[in-house]
Structures are given as C-alpha cells and as structure tokens.
Motif scaffolding. Structure first.
Motif, PDB file in Angstrom:
ATOM      1  N   LEU A  45       0.831  -1.198   0.000  1.00  0.00           N
ATOM      2  CA  LEU A  45       0.000   0.000   0.000  1.00  0.00           C
ATOM      3  C   LEU A  45       0.868   1.251   0.000  1.00  0.00           C
ATOM      4  CD1 LEU A  45      -2.935   1.102   0.240  1.00  0.00           C
ATOM      5  CD2 LEU A  45      -2.582   1.092   2.716  1.00  0.00           C
ATOM      6  N   ILE A  46       0.589   2.151  -0.949  1.00  0.00           N
ATOM      7  CA  ILE A  46       1.350   3.392  -1.039  1.00  0.00           C
ATOM      8  C   ILE A  46       0.633   4.500  -0.270  1.00  0.00           C
ATOM      9  CG2 ILE A  46       2.406   5.074  -2.588  1.00  0.00           C
ATOM     10  CD1 ILE A  46       2.211   2.971  -4.816  1.00  0.00           C
ATOM     11  N   TYR A  47      -0.590   4.762  -0.670  1.00  0.00           N
ATOM     12  CA  TYR A  47      -1.431   5.780  -0.036  1.00  0.00           C
ATOM     13  C   TYR A  47      -2.877   5.319  -0.107  1.00  0.00           C
ATOM     14  CZ  TYR A  47       1.619   9.907   0.621  1.00  0.00           C
ATOM     15  OH  TYR A  47       2.560  10.806   1.060  1.00  0.00           O
ATOM     16  N   PHE A  48      -3.683   5.846   0.785  1.00  0.00           N
ATOM     17  CA  PHE A  48      -5.113   5.658   0.641  1.00  0.00           C
ATOM     18  C   PHE A  48      -5.833   6.942   1.042  1.00  0.00           C
ATOM     19  CE2 PHE A  48      -7.043   4.999   4.885  1.00  0.00           C
ATOM     20  CZ  PHE A  48      -5.906   5.016   5.670  1.00  0.00           C
ATOM     21  N   SER A  49      -7.092   7.017   0.661  1.00  0.00           N
ATOM     22  CA  SER A  49      -7.909   8.198   0.939  1.00  0.00           C
ATOM     23  C   SER A  49      -9.294   7.738   1.353  1.00  0.00           C
ATOM     24  CB  SER A  49      -8.018   9.067  -0.315  1.00  0.00           C
ATOM     25  OG  SER A  49      -9.000  10.071  -0.157  1.00  0.00           O
ATOM     26  N   TYR A  50      -9.807   8.294   2.426  1.00  0.00           N
ATOM     27  CA  TYR A  50     -11.127   7.903   2.902  1.00  0.00           C
ATOM     28  C   TYR A  50     -12.183   8.983   2.651  1.00  0.00           C
ATOM     29  CZ  TYR A  50      -9.341  10.514   6.915  1.00  0.00           C
ATOM     30  OH  TYR A  50      -8.778  11.465   7.708  1.00  0.00           O
ATOM     31  N   ASP A  51     -11.760  10.069   2.015  1.00  0.00           N
ATOM     32  CA  ASP A  51     -12.720  11.124   1.686  1.00  0.00           C
ATOM     33  C   ASP A  51     -12.023  12.127   0.770  1.00  0.00           C
ATOM     34  OD1 ASP A  51     -15.143  12.959   3.763  1.00  0.00           O
ATOM     35  OD2 ASP A  51     -15.034  12.602   1.602  1.00  0.00           O
ATOM     36  N   VAL A  52     -12.807  12.996   0.175  1.00  0.00           N
ATOM     37  CA  VAL A  52     -12.232  14.035  -0.679  1.00  0.00           C
ATOM     38  C   VAL A  52     -11.244  14.874   0.140  1.00  0.00           C
ATOM     39  CG1 VAL A  52     -12.759  16.083  -2.040  1.00  0.00           C
ATOM     40  CG2 VAL A  52     -14.285  14.104  -2.113  1.00  0.00           C
ATOM     41  N   LYS A  53     -10.101  15.131  -0.475  1.00  0.00           N
ATOM     42  CA  LYS A  53      -9.026  15.929   0.115  1.00  0.00           C
ATOM     43  C   LYS A  53      -8.373  15.283   1.331  1.00  0.00           C
ATOM     44  CE  LYS A  53     -10.758  20.390  -1.556  1.00  0.00           C
ATOM     45  NZ  LYS A  53      -9.837  20.477  -2.690  1.00  0.00           N
ATOM     46  N   MET A  54      -8.766  14.079   1.683  1.00  0.00           N
ATOM     47  CA  MET A  54      -8.145  13.377   2.803  1.00  0.00           C
ATOM     48  C   MET A  54      -7.230  12.307   2.253  1.00  0.00           C
ATOM     49  SD  MET A  54      -9.565  15.114   5.102  1.00  0.00           S
ATOM     50  CE  MET A  54      -8.987  14.318   6.574  1.00  0.00           C
ATOM     51  N   LYS A  55      -6.079  12.144   2.879  1.00  0.00           N
ATOM     52  CA  LYS A  55      -5.139  11.119   2.445  1.00  0.00           C
ATOM     53  C   LYS A  55      -4.371  10.615   3.653  1.00  0.00           C
ATOM     54  CE  LYS A  55      -1.632  14.575   1.370  1.00  0.00           C
ATOM     55  NZ  LYS A  55      -0.821  15.237   0.328  1.00  0.00           N
ATOM     56  N   ILE A  60       4.532   2.280   2.037  1.00  0.00           N
ATOM     57  CA  ILE A  60       5.697   2.710   1.242  1.00  0.00           C
ATOM     58  C   ILE A  60       5.411   4.037   0.539  1.00  0.00           C
ATOM     59  CG2 ILE A  60       6.727   0.412   0.922  1.00  0.00           C
ATOM     60  CD1 ILE A  60       5.345   0.452  -1.898  1.00  0.00           C
ATOM     61  N   PRO A  61       5.183   5.129   1.276  1.00  0.00           N
ATOM     62  CA  PRO A  61       4.813   6.396   0.633  1.00  0.00           C
ATOM     63  C   PRO A  61       5.984   7.200   0.072  1.00  0.00           C
ATOM     64  CG  PRO A  61       4.887   6.653   3.007  1.00  0.00           C
ATOM     65  CD  PRO A  61       5.179   5.198   2.727  1.00  0.00           C
ATOM     66  N   GLU A  62       7.198   6.807   0.401  1.00  0.00           N
ATOM     67  CA  GLU A  62       8.352   7.632   0.012  1.00  0.00           C
ATOM     68  C   GLU A  62       8.468   7.729  -1.508  1.00  0.00           C
ATOM     69  OE1 GLU A  62       8.562   5.988   3.933  1.00  0.00           O
ATOM     70  OE2 GLU A  62       8.548   4.933   2.022  1.00  0.00           O
ATOM     71  N   GLY A  63       8.608   8.941  -1.989  1.00  0.00           N
ATOM     72  CA  GLY A  63       8.755   9.178  -3.423  1.00  0.00           C
ATOM     73  C   GLY A  63       7.442   9.372  -4.155  1.00  0.00           C
ATOM     74  N   TYR A  64       6.325   9.298  -3.406  1.00  0.00           N
ATOM     75  CA  TYR A  64       4.997   9.429  -4.003  1.00  0.00           C
ATOM     76  C   TYR A  64       4.186  10.492  -3.272  1.00  0.00           C
ATOM     77  CZ  TYR A  64       6.154   4.714  -5.689  1.00  0.00           C
ATOM     78  OH  TYR A  64       6.766   3.628  -6.254  1.00  0.00           O
ATOM     79  N   SER A  65       3.241  11.062  -3.975  1.00  0.00           N
ATOM     80  CA  SER A  65       2.219  11.888  -3.347  1.00  0.00           C
ATOM     81  C   SER A  65       0.890  11.556  -4.036  1.00  0.00           C
ATOM     82  CB  SER A  65       2.539  13.373  -3.457  1.00  0.00           C
ATOM     83  OG  SER A  65       2.582  13.776  -4.816  1.00  0.00           O
ATOM     84  N   VAL A  66      -0.204  12.035  -3.462  1.00  0.00           N
ATOM     85  CA  VAL A  66      -1.522  11.742  -4.032  1.00  0.00           C
ATOM     86  C   VAL A  66      -2.381  12.992  -3.989  1.00  0.00           C
ATOM     87  CG1 VAL A  66      -1.573   9.260  -3.520  1.00  0.00           C
ATOM     88  CG2 VAL A  66      -2.358  10.911  -1.801  1.00  0.00           C
ATOM     89  N   SER A  67      -3.448  12.916  -4.767  1.00  0.00           N
ATOM     90  CA  SER A  67      -4.408  14.017  -4.798  1.00  0.00           C
ATOM     91  C   SER A  67      -5.801  13.454  -4.948  1.00  0.00           C
ATOM     92  CB  SER A  67      -4.093  14.956  -5.962  1.00  0.00           C
ATOM     93  OG  SER A  67      -5.111  15.925  -6.130  1.00  0.00           O
ATOM     94  N   ARG A  68      -6.729  13.963  -4.164  1.00  0.00           N
ATOM     95  CA  ARG A  68      -8.128  13.573  -4.320  1.00  0.00           C
ATOM     96  C   ARG A  68      -8.998  14.820  -4.197  1.00  0.00           C
ATOM     97  NH1 ARG A  68     -11.555   8.919  -1.298  1.00  0.00           N
ATOM     98  NH2 ARG A  68     -13.172   8.691  -2.883  1.00  0.00           N
ATOM     99  N   GLU A  69      -9.211  15.448  -5.311  1.00  0.00           N
ATOM    100  CA  GLU A  69     -10.008  16.667  -5.373  1.00  0.00           C
ATOM    101  C   GLU A  69     -11.494  16.375  -5.568  1.00  0.00           C
ATOM    102  OE1 GLU A  69      -8.855  19.798  -4.846  1.00  0.00           O
ATOM    103  OE2 GLU A  69      -6.987  18.793  -4.300  1.00  0.00           O
ATOM    104  N   LYS A  70     -11.796  15.261  -6.171  1.00  0.00           N
ATOM    105  CA  LYS A  70     -13.176  14.823  -6.361  1.00  0.00           C
ATOM    106  C   LYS A  70     -13.303  13.395  -5.859  1.00  0.00           C
ATOM    107  CE  LYS A  70     -14.276  17.726 -10.333  1.00  0.00           C
ATOM    108  NZ  LYS A  70     -14.797  17.766 -11.719  1.00  0.00           N
ATOM    109  N   LYS A  71     -14.503  13.055  -5.426  1.00  0.00           N
ATOM    110  CA  LYS A  71     -14.708  11.748  -4.789  1.00  0.00           C
ATOM    111  C   LYS A  71     -14.369  10.593  -5.721  1.00  0.00           C
ATOM    112  CE  LYS A  71     -18.094   9.417  -1.864  1.00  0.00           C
ATOM    113  NZ  LYS A  71     -19.468   9.468  -1.314  1.00  0.00           N
ATOM    114  N   GLU A  72     -14.622  10.753  -7.000  1.00  0.00           N
ATOM    115  CA  GLU A  72     -14.437   9.631  -7.911  1.00  0.00           C
ATOM    116  C   GLU A  72     -13.013   9.472  -8.425  1.00  0.00           C
ATOM    117  OE1 GLU A  72     -16.228  12.316  -8.462  1.00  0.00           O
ATOM    118  OE2 GLU A  72     -15.924  13.115 -10.491  1.00  0.00           O
ATOM    119  N   ARG A  73     -12.155  10.417  -8.154  1.00  0.00           N
ATOM    120  CA  ARG A  73     -10.823  10.417  -8.781  1.00  0.00           C
ATOM    121  C   ARG A  73      -9.724  10.480  -7.729  1.00  0.00           C
ATOM    122  NH1 ARG A  73      -9.403  11.823 -14.024  1.00  0.00           N
ATOM    123  NH2 ARG A  73     -11.587  12.393 -14.356  1.00  0.00           N
ATOM    124  N   PHE A  74      -8.739   9.593  -7.898  1.00  0.00           N
ATOM    125  CA  PHE A  74      -7.616   9.526  -6.962  1.00  0.00           C
ATOM    126  C   PHE A  74      -6.349   9.411  -7.794  1.00  0.00           C
ATOM    127  CE2 PHE A  74      -5.629   9.318  -3.086  1.00  0.00           C
ATOM    128  CZ  PHE A  74      -5.191   8.075  -2.625  1.00  0.00           C
TER     129      PHE A  74
END
Lengths: 113, 117
Positions: A45-55, A60-74
């Motif tokens: 698992l790299i990252y997970f999100s349980y809601d919009v804008k939450m992460k 193993i998150p090193e070297g990665y980032s994530v974005s969740r601006e809309k509920k359907e897209r990660f």
C-alpha cells in the motif's frame, strides 16, 4: 457493476520526469487506494484516501504523493520518477469499512528509464 | 504492515483435482475480515471469497471454500474440481488494522497456481 479505471495500461517515462497516474471509480465509494505490485513482494500500500481531500500514508509512501479533489478520482504522483519506481500500480476503491470488498482497476505497468 | 504469509510461491494441480493454498497472518484483533483475491494473466484482481472472523462457519462460493482457523491465524483456500481458468496468482488479504492504513487490506506475496490438463 463497479468499475475502476486507470488512465494507462502501459507507461514509459524517463528518470526525473513528473508522472501522474489517474484512477476513477464510478460507484461513489468513499475509500480509494494505491498499491504497487512487484514480483515476489505482493501488493504494498502506497497511499489511501477515505474522503475528498483526505489522504493517509500507507506502508511505502516515500517518493509518491496523491491528490483527491473529487470523490471519484484519486491520482498518484511521482514527483521525480526513478528507476526503482518501475512497477505495476494498482488502484482500488471500496465503499465503507473493512467488511466491504475492494474493487481493483486493471493496473498500470510503469517503466522508468 | 502486519505480516501475511503465503508459504507456497507456486502450486500445480491437475484439472478436476483439488488444491489447497495456505495463508497465515499475525494479528491481535478479534474481529476482522479476510479475503482471497485472484489475479489471472489479464492482471485484473478479482475477489474469490471472503470470511468474517467472528463467524465460525467457513465461507463457500461454488468450488471455492476456506478453512479458517482463528486461533491458529490460518486462512487457507480450497479449490475443488480445478479448471484451466483457475490458473492465476492468488493473494490472501486479511483486513487488519495498523497504525498507518486503518483497515486497508494487507496482502501476502501470492501463490501462483498452474492447472495442467
């Protein structure tokens, strides 16, 4: 049927490039996940999100980032791709808590040269 | 991440025969859920079966069943009457709480199942 789509099946990038991997789900799921899969290591698992804008960071998150601006897209972002990030990347989504099924996308095979 | 062990990297079974894939895990929790996923050559991960830890009855889905031994922290998958289409990588995935990822699934390293005619 739940559908999880990923923007690319195969991607080739050069070292140092910024890479975006997109994942979209069509079932209004709260939770979304990014895993990487390597032979002999299973899924990590790299990252997970349980809601919009939450992460939240995974294992193993090193070297990665994530974005969740809309509920359907990660989105998974490799700020500066390196050769050790060559891997298969799997996105998943899930409604609710741990009892629910995780639905996976078809995966993106990323090669960093 | 909590430890999930699939001790058989590869298994082989003849068509119509039965095969059992093993999985053990480590947890101090009493209530959780366990899943087996299948990944065929197409790479699409597909849920095979799930088990609720508080249920004593082992889950069954057609030719697929589990042997869940809670005290031993063991969750094996039995495939009966194996078919060529069962050939895939199988992942054991308990949904265990950990400090980083809540109840995200923890995956084992997988067992590659070969089905021979």
């Amino acid at each position: 049927d739940v559908k999880v789509t990923q923007s690319s099946r195969y991607l080739v990038k050069r070292t140092g490039e910024k890479v975006f991997l997109e994942c979209v789900q069509d079932m209004d799921h709260e939770n979304m996940f990014w895993y990487r899969q390597d032979p002999g290591l299973g899924l990590r698992l790299i990252y997970f999100s349980y809601d919009v804008k939450m992460k939240e960071k995974g294992d193993i998150p090193e070297g990665y980032s994530v974005s969740r601006e809309k509920k359907e897209r990660f989105s998974l972002i490799l700020e500066s791709a390196s050769t050790n990030q060559t891997s298969m990347y799997l996105c998943a989504s899930r409604r609710g808590g741990a009892s629910e099924t995780q639905y996976f996308g078809p995966g993106t095979r990323l090669l960093v040269l | 991440a909590q430890t999930v062990t699939q001790s058989q990297p590869e298994m082989s079974v003849q068509e119509a025969e039965t095969v059992t894939l093993s999985c053990t895990y480590d947890t101090s929790e009493s209530d959780y859920y366990l899943f087996w996923y299948k990944q065929p050559p197409s790479r699409q991960m597909i849920l095979v079966i799930r088990q609720e830890a508080y249920k004593q009855q082992n889950a069954t889905e057609n030719r697929f069943s589990v042997n869940f031994q809670k005290a031993a922290k063991s969750f094996s998958l039995k495939i009966s009457d194996s078919q060529l289409g069962d050939a895939a990588m199988y992942f054991c995935a308990p949904g265990l709480s950990n400090s980083n990822s809540g109840y995200a699934l923890n995956f084992g390293k997988g067992t590659s199942l070969l089905v021979t005619p």
